[in-house]
Structure formats: C-alpha cells, structure tokens
Design an enzyme around this catalytic site. Structure first.
Site, PDB file in Angstrom:
ATOM      1  N   ASP A   1       0.812  -1.071  -0.181  1.00 29.52           N
ATOM      2  CA  ASP A   1      -0.052   0.054   0.035  1.00 29.52           C
ATOM      3  C   ASP A   1       0.826   1.212  -0.097  1.00 29.52           C
ATOM      4  O   ASP A   1       0.725   2.270  -0.583  1.00 29.52           O
ATOM      5  CB  ASP A   1      -0.980  -0.002   1.229  1.00 29.52           C
ATOM      6  CG  ASP A   1      -0.470  -0.237   2.527  1.00 29.52           C
ATOM      7  OD1 ASP A   1       0.863  -0.128   2.521  1.00 29.52           O
ATOM      8  OD2 ASP A   1      -1.166  -0.287   3.534  1.00 29.52           O
TER       9      ASP A   1
ATOM     10  N   ASP B   1      -3.753   3.956   7.533  1.00 27.87           N
ATOM     11  CA  ASP B   1      -2.454   2.942   7.337  1.00 27.87           C
ATOM     12  C   ASP B   1      -1.865   2.750   8.708  1.00 27.87           C
ATOM     13  O   ASP B   1      -1.852   1.411   9.562  1.00 27.87           O
ATOM     14  CB  ASP B   1      -1.391   2.974   6.633  1.00 27.87           C
ATOM     15  CG  ASP B   1      -0.420   2.029   6.594  1.00 27.87           C
ATOM     16  OD1 ASP B   1      -0.657   0.936   6.106  1.00 27.87           O
ATOM     17  OD2 ASP B   1       1.065   2.482   6.676  1.00 27.87           O
TER      18      ASP B   1
ATOM     19  N   ASP C   1      -2.238  -0.412  11.439  1.00 30.18           N
ATOM     20  CA  ASP C   1      -1.482  -0.934  11.944  1.00 30.18           C
ATOM     21  C   ASP C   1      -1.595  -1.494  13.475  1.00 30.18           C
ATOM     22  O   ASP C   1      -1.262  -2.572  13.924  1.00 30.18           O
ATOM     23  CB  ASP C   1      -0.199  -0.356  11.860  1.00 30.18           C
ATOM     24  CG  ASP C   1       0.375  -0.246  10.259  1.00 30.18           C
ATOM     25  OD1 ASP C   1      -0.116  -1.144   9.557  1.00 30.18           O
ATOM     26  OD2 ASP C   1       1.354   0.456   9.870  1.00 30.18           O
TER      27      ASP C   1
END
Length: 200
Positions: free
Chosen positions: A69, A88, A92
């Site tokens: 990504d 993102d 995570d």
C-alpha cells in the site's frame, strides 16, 4: 533497524506488482483494508486454536499488504494522502494488537504465566507509536528505538511459527524478547521527548 536497512531493496522488488495493482484499479487504501481483514481473520481463527504454524503463514501473507500500500501510494498519480497515512497507521495498531490478543487467548485459558508477558507486549506495542505521534505534535523527531514495528512483528511471527513446529520454548523466548525490547524502546522514546522539550 531492519526496516530502514531492507526497505530500499524490498521496495524495488515489489514495485512492479504495485504498478500492476494500480493498473487493474486497486487503490492503496483498498489493499490496506483487505490486508487488515486477512490478518484479523487469520489471527482470530488459527491462534486461539493453537494452530500456530498455519496461522503464521496466513498472517505473514496478509501482512505483506503493508509493503504494497505504501509503494502504491508513492507511485500513484495522486501520491500519498494524509487520509491514507492515517488509515494505514490506525490499521497497523489494530492488526498488531489483534495478533497479540489472539496469542493471549489460549495462554489465559491455560492460566499460563506467559500471558503477563503478552500483556506487556500489547501495552508497549501501543505506547511506542503513540509516543512518536505525540512527540511529532511537539515537532520532535522520535523515530529512535531498538525495536520498531517491523522488528516486533518479525519477532512475534517467528516465535509463534516455531512454536507451531514444536520448537521448545519458542513462544516463551519470543514473548520475553518482545517484552524487554518493548519496555526499552518506550524508555528510549520517552527520554528523546523529555530532552527535546527541555531544549525547546
């Protein structure tokens, strides 16, 4: 450490695949969400049943989306976006916590003392990126630390995978190492923030 040393070489390897994914209409955010869903389902299904080796194979596969990504965002026409970076980073935290929680479930059920190490690992895994984000809000660079996310992920997946292959004390060694490295990294980052604030 590991991530900064290997990132350029890994990026060169995956860039052609990332370009292909963009050509067929996939977006970086789609890859982020699909990879996260795969990690969550794999960890939630395999680890509580103590199917550690197979679970680790699935999780490792889906965790690779974290490489794609970022590369896709970098080479796309629109480039990286603040929303994509936020998504993102948030994903995570969710996936990393889910892996540890899935490992903790059978340990807690068995009243295994290793669960305490798992809890330390869970807390430090959340604290490490939080401290960095908070430091950056004060304009302090805080990317230091003996064990960043890549290192911690490699350690836990390796330990759990070997546990699935019946290697003695593999999970215990991995959790002890993660707990110690996590605490050390938290202390390192707190010191950086303290020094940075005192020098402002």
């Amino acid at each position: 450490m590991i991530s900064s040393a290997l990132k350029p070489a890994v990026t060169r390897l995956i860039e052609p695949v990332a370009r292909f994914a963009l050509r067929i209409g996939l977006t970086p955010n789609t890859i982020t969400l699909l990879g996260a869903l795969g990690v969550l389902l794999s960890a939630g299904y395999f680890y509580p049943q103590e199917e550690y080796f197979v679970g680790t194979l699935f999780i490792s596969f889906f965790a690779l989306s974290d490489l794609f990504d970022g590369t896709m965002a970098r080479i796309s026409h629109s480039g990286a976006s603040k929303w994509g970076g936020f998504l993102d980073s948030t994903i995570d935290r969710i996936t990393d916590s889910a892996i540890i929680i899935a490992i903790l479930i059978p340990l807690i059920e068995a009243d295994d003392k290793l669960s305490y190490l798992g809890l330390i690992t869970l807390v430090t895994g959340l604290l490490i990126p939080y401290i960095r984000a908070k430091a950056e809000s004060y304009s302090i660079d805080c990317s230091v630390g003996i064990a960043e996310r890549t290192e911690r992920l490699v350690i836990i997946l390796t330990a759990v995978g070997f546990e699935g292959l019946n290697v003695p004390y593999a999970l215990a060694a991995g959790l002890w190492l993660l707990a110690i490295l996590g605490v050390v990294t938290v202390i390192q980052r707190i010191k950086v923030v303290r020094n940075g604030l005192l020098n402002q």
